[in-house]
Motif scaffolding. Structure first.
Motif, mmCIF file in Angstrom:
data_model
loop_
_atom_site.group_PDB
_atom_site.id
_atom_site.type_symbol
_atom_site.label_atom_id
_atom_site.label_comp_id
_atom_site.label_asym_id
_atom_site.label_seq_id
_atom_site.Cartn_x
_atom_site.Cartn_y
_atom_site.Cartn_z
ATOM 1 N N CYS A 251 -79.621 50.936 -9.343
ATOM 2 C CA CYS A 251 -78.476 50.225 -9.616
ATOM 3 C C CYS A 251 -78.341 49.739 -8.303
ATOM 4 C CB CYS A 251 -76.809 51.750 -9.739
ATOM 5 S SG CYS A 251 -77.411 52.509 -11.334
ATOM 6 N N SER A 252 -78.777 49.987 -7.594
ATOM 7 C CA SER A 252 -78.647 48.719 -6.245
ATOM 8 C C SER A 252 -78.834 47.145 -7.003
ATOM 9 C CB SER A 252 -79.530 49.016 -5.025
ATOM 10 O OG SER A 252 -81.104 48.919 -5.226
ATOM 11 N N GLY A 257 -70.084 41.962 -7.469
ATOM 12 C CA GLY A 257 -69.020 42.141 -7.973
ATOM 13 C C GLY A 257 -69.106 43.056 -9.039
ATOM 14 N N ASP A 258 -70.186 42.952 -9.911
ATOM 15 C CA ASP A 258 -69.872 43.651 -10.855
ATOM 16 C C ASP A 258 -70.488 45.393 -10.910
ATOM 17 O OD1 ASP A 258 -70.546 45.684 -13.604
ATOM 18 O OD2 ASP A 258 -72.738 44.872 -14.032
#
Ligand code: CU
Length: 283
Positions: A251-252, A257-258
């Motif tokens: 997930c990094s 901004g998501d």
């Protein structure tokens, strides 16, 4: 990394960060507890010991002839919107019976498969249609499930019953054929039991391989057809590749901004192997 670190790494990999209900809803595929498949279904007549009688791999050409078992397998598909995180990244999806992948259809060679599809896709409403991949549809072309070719889409709130014969045997899949709807989740495996080409001890069931796009399918279509931003052709790549609807994701790596909820190492598909046994895996 020392031995302990490596061991811990293996343990973390196998320790899914999300439960199956969050990644795949009602689907059991990808779990070691997923049911293994039988050689064939036995709740039916077995002339000559097999549902399909004396037909074999070599004495029948299924593209020309298939047995008639007289048995019908009934399924009901409720197609509706849902939210799952197949790889940890939360995604708006369209699901069959709340499952991704959808329920596995099972039948014997020569059976009739009857699937009643309820289109409950709302907010926004959409048409749908289900294509039964690989089937010949001799004398049932209108059951092929390709909107604008073999049928009208099933309107929102409406129901359509598909009925077709399992003329071929083996493993295939079904998927929505309405736009690119299937890439949002409307897909599942179909297993038609028939004469064996190879001997094996255990059938571990279908192995579905798929691309995952984190954005809704209409956006992917927009990128592809309209060349819309932010990923103009030819750079339309999927965000992940799934096995039975599951995969880990880092997930990094999501765009700055998501704010979409995302859990790393959501969990990968697992299969149970036993030493000395021959297994069948169909992809
Ligand atoms: Cu297809």
């Amino acid at each position: 990394m020392g031995l302990l670190g490596k061991l811990l790494n293996v343990v973390t990999t196998l320790n899914a960060a999300l439960p199956q209900s969050k990644t795949n809803g009602a689907s059991q595929l990808g779990l070691v507890s997923a049911p293994v498949l039988p050689n064939f279904m036995t709740n039916n007549p077995l002339p000559n010991g097999y549902p399909w009688g004396s037909d074999t791999v070599t004495n029948t050409n299924p593209y020309r002839n298939s047995p008639n078992t007289g048995v019908t397998r009934y399924y009901t598909f409720n197609v509706s919107r849902g939210v799952l995180s197949p790889d940890g990244y939360q995604k708006q999806m369209i699901l069959v019976n709340g499952a991704y992948p959808g329920p596995t259809i099972e039948a014997n060679w020569g059976d009739t498969i009857q699937v009643t599809v309820q289109n409950n896709i709302q907010s926004p409403a959409e048409g749908t249609a289900i294509h039964w991949h690989g089937f010949l549809q001799h004398n049932s072309q209108w059951m092929d499930g390709v909107p604008a070719f073999s049928q009208c889409p099933i309107a929102p709130g409406k129901t359509f019953t598909y009925s077709f014969k399992a003329e071929l045997y083996g493993t295939s899949w079904y998927h929505a054929h309405y736009s690119a709807q299937y890439s949002d989740g409307v897909q599942g495996a179909m297993v038609i039991y028939g004469p064996k080409n190879r001997d094996y001890d255990i059938d571990l069931g279908p192995v579905m391989l798929s691309d995952l796009y984190h954005v809704p399918y209409l956006q992917t279509v927009n990128y592809t057809v309209m060349g819309g931003p932010p990923r103009p052709p030819p750079n339309i790549t999927s965000d992940n590749n799934l096995i039975n609807g599951k995969m880990d994701f880092n997930c990094s790596t999501v765009a700055p901004g998501d704010k979409t909820p995302c859990v790393s190492n959501a969990g990968m598909s697992e299969f149970k192997f036993t030493t000395g046994k021959v297994r069948k895996l169909m992809s």
